[in-house]
Each structure stands twice: as structure tokens, then as C-alpha cells.
Motif scaffolding. Sequence first.
Motif, PDB file in Angstrom:
ATOM      1  N   GLN A  75      39.696 -30.570  43.394  1.00  0.00           N
ATOM      2  CA  GLN A  75      40.669 -31.484  42.776  1.00  0.00           C
ATOM      3  C   GLN A  75      41.897 -30.741  42.273  1.00  0.00           C
ATOM      4  O   GLN A  75      42.710 -31.315  41.559  1.00  0.00           O
ATOM      5  CB  GLN A  75      40.002 -32.218  41.616  1.00  0.00           C
ATOM      6  CG  GLN A  75      38.822 -33.064  42.059  1.00  0.00           C
ATOM      7  CD  GLN A  75      38.062 -33.647  40.882  1.00  0.00           C
ATOM      8  OE1 GLN A  75      38.281 -33.249  39.743  1.00  0.00           O
ATOM      9  NE2 GLN A  75      37.161 -34.572  41.171  1.00  0.00           N
ATOM     10  N   ARG A  76      41.971 -29.467  42.585  1.00  0.00           N
ATOM     11  CA  ARG A  76      43.097 -28.615  42.179  1.00  0.00           C
ATOM     12  C   ARG A  76      43.280 -28.593  40.666  1.00  0.00           C
ATOM     13  O   ARG A  76      44.390 -28.554  40.161  1.00  0.00           O
ATOM     14  CB  ARG A  76      44.395 -29.072  42.834  1.00  0.00           C
ATOM     15  CG  ARG A  76      44.373 -28.923  44.328  1.00  0.00           C
ATOM     16  CD  ARG A  76      45.464 -29.746  44.920  1.00  0.00           C
ATOM     17  NE  ARG A  76      45.346 -29.718  46.381  1.00  0.00           N
ATOM     18  CZ  ARG A  76      46.069 -28.917  47.156  1.00  0.00           C
ATOM     19  NH1 ARG A  76      46.930 -28.088  46.628  1.00  0.00           N
ATOM     20  NH2 ARG A  76      45.909 -28.950  48.457  1.00  0.00           N
ATOM     21  N   ARG A  77      42.190 -28.634  39.952  1.00  0.00           N
ATOM     22  CA  ARG A  77      42.282 -28.569  38.497  1.00  0.00           C
ATOM     23  C   ARG A  77      41.954 -27.173  37.987  1.00  0.00           C
ATOM     24  O   ARG A  77      42.048 -26.918  36.786  1.00  0.00           O
ATOM     25  CB  ARG A  77      41.291 -29.552  37.861  1.00  0.00           C
ATOM     26  CG  ARG A  77      41.685 -30.989  38.040  1.00  0.00           C
ATOM     27  CD  ARG A  77      40.591 -31.871  37.509  1.00  0.00           C
ATOM     28  NE  ARG A  77      40.615 -33.163  38.152  1.00  0.00           N
ATOM     29  CZ  ARG A  77      41.299 -34.204  37.684  1.00  0.00           C
ATOM     30  NH1 ARG A  77      42.000 -34.085  36.606  1.00  0.00           N
ATOM     31  NH2 ARG A  77      41.264 -35.348  38.320  1.00  0.00           N
ATOM     32  N   ALA A  78      41.499 -26.295  38.877  1.00  0.00           N
ATOM     33  CA  ALA A  78      41.128 -24.956  38.418  1.00  0.00           C
ATOM     34  C   ALA A  78      41.171 -23.986  39.584  1.00  0.00           C
ATOM     35  O   ALA A  78      41.105 -24.391  40.752  1.00  0.00           O
ATOM     36  CB  ALA A  78      39.723 -24.977  37.826  1.00  0.00           C
TER      37      ALA A  78
ATOM     38  N   PRO B 122      41.312 -22.358  34.367  1.00  0.00           N
ATOM     39  CA  PRO B 122      41.690 -23.785  34.424  1.00  0.00           C
ATOM     40  C   PRO B 122      43.195 -23.980  34.516  1.00  0.00           C
ATOM     41  O   PRO B 122      43.981 -23.153  34.068  1.00  0.00           O
ATOM     42  CB  PRO B 122      41.123 -24.343  33.110  1.00  0.00           C
ATOM     43  CG  PRO B 122      40.976 -23.163  32.224  1.00  0.00           C
ATOM     44  CD  PRO B 122      40.773 -21.962  33.068  1.00  0.00           C
ATOM     45  N   ARG B 123      43.584 -25.093  35.114  1.00  0.00           N
ATOM     46  CA  ARG B 123      44.988 -25.500  35.119  1.00  0.00           C
ATOM     47  C   ARG B 123      45.192 -26.687  34.193  1.00  0.00           C
ATOM     48  O   ARG B 123      46.320 -27.058  33.915  1.00  0.00           O
ATOM     49  CB  ARG B 123      45.410 -25.915  36.520  1.00  0.00           C
ATOM     50  CG  ARG B 123      45.368 -24.811  37.535  1.00  0.00           C
ATOM     51  CD  ARG B 123      45.849 -25.407  38.818  1.00  0.00           C
ATOM     52  NE  ARG B 123      45.843 -24.469  39.901  1.00  0.00           N
ATOM     53  CZ  ARG B 123      46.272 -24.800  41.116  1.00  0.00           C
ATOM     54  NH1 ARG B 123      46.712 -26.015  41.343  1.00  0.00           N
ATOM     55  NH2 ARG B 123      46.253 -23.918  42.075  1.00  0.00           N
ATOM     56  N   GLN B 124      44.090 -27.344  33.851  1.00  0.00           N
ATOM     57  CA  GLN B 124      44.187 -28.508  32.972  1.00  0.00           C
ATOM     58  C   GLN B 124      43.180 -28.369  31.851  1.00  0.00           C
ATOM     59  O   GLN B 124      42.189 -27.665  31.981  1.00  0.00           O
ATOM     60  CB  GLN B 124      43.853 -29.788  33.750  1.00  0.00           C
ATOM     61  CG  GLN B 124      44.881 -30.167  34.764  1.00  0.00           C
ATOM     62  CD  GLN B 124      44.503 -31.452  35.446  1.00  0.00           C
ATOM     63  OE1 GLN B 124      43.465 -32.030  35.151  1.00  0.00           O
ATOM     64  NE2 GLN B 124      45.347 -31.880  36.365  1.00  0.00           N
ATOM     65  N   ARG B 125      43.413 -29.095  30.771  1.00  0.00           N
ATOM     66  CA  ARG B 125      42.463 -29.113  29.672  1.00  0.00           C
ATOM     67  C   ARG B 125      41.263 -29.957  30.046  1.00  0.00           C
ATOM     68  O   ARG B 125      41.359 -30.948  30.761  1.00  0.00           O
ATOM     69  CB  ARG B 125      43.106 -29.734  28.435  1.00  0.00           C
ATOM     70  CG  ARG B 125      43.652 -28.704  27.492  1.00  0.00           C
ATOM     71  CD  ARG B 125      44.447 -29.387  26.412  1.00  0.00           C
ATOM     72  NE  ARG B 125      45.017 -28.374  25.545  1.00  0.00           N
ATOM     73  CZ  ARG B 125      44.315 -27.796  24.572  1.00  0.00           C
ATOM     74  NH1 ARG B 125      43.079 -28.162  24.327  1.00  0.00           N
ATOM     75  NH2 ARG B 125      44.864 -26.860  23.843  1.00  0.00           N
ATOM     76  N   LEU B 126      40.086 -29.538  29.578  1.00  0.00           N
ATOM     77  CA  LEU B 126      38.881 -30.358  29.763  1.00  0.00           C
ATOM     78  C   LEU B 126      37.957 -30.053  28.609  1.00  0.00           C
ATOM     79  O   LEU B 126      37.690 -28.883  28.309  1.00  0.00           O
ATOM     80  CB  LEU B 126      38.196 -30.023  31.095  1.00  0.00           C
ATOM     81  CG  LEU B 126      36.944 -30.830  31.417  1.00  0.00           C
ATOM     82  CD1 LEU B 126      37.289 -32.276  31.701  1.00  0.00           C
ATOM     83  CD2 LEU B 126      36.222 -30.238  32.618  1.00  0.00           C
TER      84      LEU B 126
ATOM     85  N   PRO C 111      43.690 -24.000  29.451  1.00  0.00           N
ATOM     86  CA  PRO C 111      44.491 -23.054  30.230  1.00  0.00           C
ATOM     87  C   PRO C 111      45.309 -22.163  29.299  1.00  0.00           C
ATOM     88  O   PRO C 111      45.746 -22.654  28.247  1.00  0.00           O
ATOM     89  CB  PRO C 111      45.389 -23.967  31.080  1.00  0.00           C
ATOM     90  CG  PRO C 111      45.293 -25.322  30.477  1.00  0.00           C
ATOM     91  CD  PRO C 111      44.064 -25.394  29.666  1.00  0.00           C
TER      92      PRO C 111
END
Lengths: 254, 180
Positions: A63-66, A27-31, A46
Amino acid sequence: MALPLPPGLTPAEVGFLCEMELVTVIPRQRLEGLELLGGPTQPMIPPFATPLPLWLALLLKKQRRANISPPGWLNVEALTHILDFETDERTADVFSPSPRLPQPTSTAPLEEDPYLAHDALELSPPFLKDAATAQAQDDALPYHWLELSHLLLTHAADDFDDPDAVHRLLRDLREVRMSKLRKGFRVLDAGAGVKMNGMGGMEVAEVRGFVGGVVDGLRINRSREEARKEEEAEQRENGLGSSNYRDDEDDDML
Amino acid sequence: MAYYNPESILTDAQKAPCTFELAVPGLAPLNNGSAIEHGTKLDLPLWMAEMLAVSKPAGPSSTSLVSLDMPPALGPRVLNALSADPKSVELRAQAQWFYGLGERMLDLFEEEKTVELLIDTFKQRALEIADKSQNTRSTQQGGDSGDFMGGLDEMERQLFRAAHDGSNAVKKWFESSSRS
């Protein structure tokens, strides 16, 4: 007859099922974890790798989130190895084997019906865990190899080291295996089968209509075939009986 | 045979040559109104021919009403051609439901060799169908393989369609999944 769909899964359905496979995502963002029908997902923090269903992973990728880290068998080295196995003369008539089965869980609690206990279920190819995650075994093609590799290569090509070479190897693999399958058509018979161990879901879905049609068509005069088989079985029984007799003789001689 | 299956109904409607052994006045409508005598030859649909050939009239004579012959589609000429080269024969020109006809007739006649020959023919032609179904452009746009579809009997056509649909569906999924 009234059902418009042919028996068995169509290629589109196989492709859909493939999106349920877990892949490893960086991941690049928290979820936070999501409550999905297939069970809760792990929260994404991440830069720790997280297993996610393929459809969700592709969505986040778009969405470029991961980023998706491809499974172990999906790189140039592993695929070259598998392709060598497929094209080797010694293994010309078998497909490369599917991943190893997990250890049978025989320590099930026996109080209830052992077959219904959740941890006693034996897993076999379509349902193997970790077939597409980064922990996947790297010397075997999993059940959904064709669909999965296609989806990853078209939507997450930048996560591969050398997407073009991987693509080329996959195309070679597909052609080699298809021609093997075609060779298998030659031995189709009303009672015979083609050994399809290690075949992927998409490959099975592709030839199901044809193979089923041939085997059905070969049942011309089924009753006669059965009569002949009975005859053969009788002969075999007689043969068995005589060999038993011979064994007895041997025993006597000893 | 499934009751509501139009294919098996059509298979049963194919004709086989029959020779009447007795005069049957009641069946004159079959012969365009003229009387049916001993020795009259008629082409009757399979379902009727089978009933007449199997049924025995009450009375002193022990023969059945009609004697059934092999239809020309399963005659020696076609069978010889098939054993020479299964792929060169246009089965559709012989009978629309060739294998169905063979199956029904060989239920009545004991001919192990013909059964073997038909099964072998089917196998070899099925391989050809599998290959041809992979590039339909050549089969549809003429050339000498334009006749290929024309030579297939109805069962083989279904096989061709099944093989073609399979690889087509895979292709379609690949295309649709790369778009979204």
C-alpha cells in the motif's frame, strides 16, 4: 495413516510461519499500535524504524505506506562472505553456522519451576529474535533465510541496493547447500545421521520426506540390526574393561 | 506389521516356493483339488508358508509340514546381479514388494550376507532415486529413464514420490508467494 498430511511441516507451512518474523520497517505514515494475537505492535511514527511482523510489513509495503529495510545478512557483501564460507574447501562438509545464541538467562527466579519461568526460556534457531530485523547478525543465515529473502526480493525489491546481485547470490547459496545435503544422503543409515546444523526450515521441509523414507527403509531386519548392535556394545564394553586394566597397570608402574 | 496396512498385507501375499514333507489330505484345495503328497511343491503366500513351515504336527515325525525355499526373486542369480550393479536390476520384475519380501524371508533364514547386500542395494538405489526425482520430465516422457520407474519396487516408488513431492512443494510455495 488417516492423516493426509505427511509428518512434520510442509514447505507451505514453513513459508507461512516465516511471515511471523519481525522485520524493520521505515514508515511513511503514522499508524497507532495494533493489538494482534502475537502481541501489540509498536506505533509507527515516521521516520523512526519500527519492528513489524513480515506479513504486516509486506501489506503496508504494497500500500506504499512503509519501506522495509532488509536485514544485515541480506546484502551483497554479507552474502558473498557466506558463500565463500560455503564453497571453501576447508569447510566443505559443514553448512554455514546459524546465528549466535543469546546469552543464557540463568538469573531466573527460582521460586517456581525454573523451566516454566518466561524469562528463563532458552531460545534456539527457529525462535531467535531479531533474525530478520535490521539488527540481525550479518555473518550468518537465520532459520528462515530462504523464505524471507524470497518474500522480500519479490515484494520489496526496490528497497534493496542491488536486488539482482542479491538474487544471484541467494540462488548460488541454495544450490551449494543443496548439493552438500545431497552428499549427506550418501551416509544415511538406520542408525547414522546427517549433520544438518545451520540448515534452514525450508531446506529441511524439502528433504524430510525422502530422508525419512530412506531411514525407515533401512530398517530391514531391524531385530537383527539390534542384535548386532548389542554384540558391538558388548565388545566395546570388553574393550573398555581391558583399557581400564591397562590404566591400572600404568598406575602400578608409576 | 500394522494390522490395517494394505501394504503389509500385500507384502505378505507374495508367494514363496514350499515343499511338503508330509501328505496333508486336508489341504487339497490348495493344490487345485488334487491330493498333497510327500514332496509336492507349491507356491504359497508368505503368511501361509510361514505358518506351515514353523508349525510342527503332533506325532512321531519331528519334521515340520513343509520346508520353505528362497523365492526366485532372492535366488543366487538376482543376488549376483545386485552385487555386481544394484542400479541395473529391475527389482519390480522380481517382486512387487522386493524389500518387504526380503525382510520377511530373512527373518526366517539366517543369511547375514544377503541382509548386507539388500541394505547396500537400497542405499545405492536411494541415491539414484534422489537424483532422478529432481528432473521428472525425463523419467516420465520416456527415453531410457522411462524404464526407471518401471524398475523400482513399491517401496522405492514411495521414496521417489516423497523426494519429488518435497521439491515440488517448495517450488509451489515459491510461485504462490510471488503472485500474491
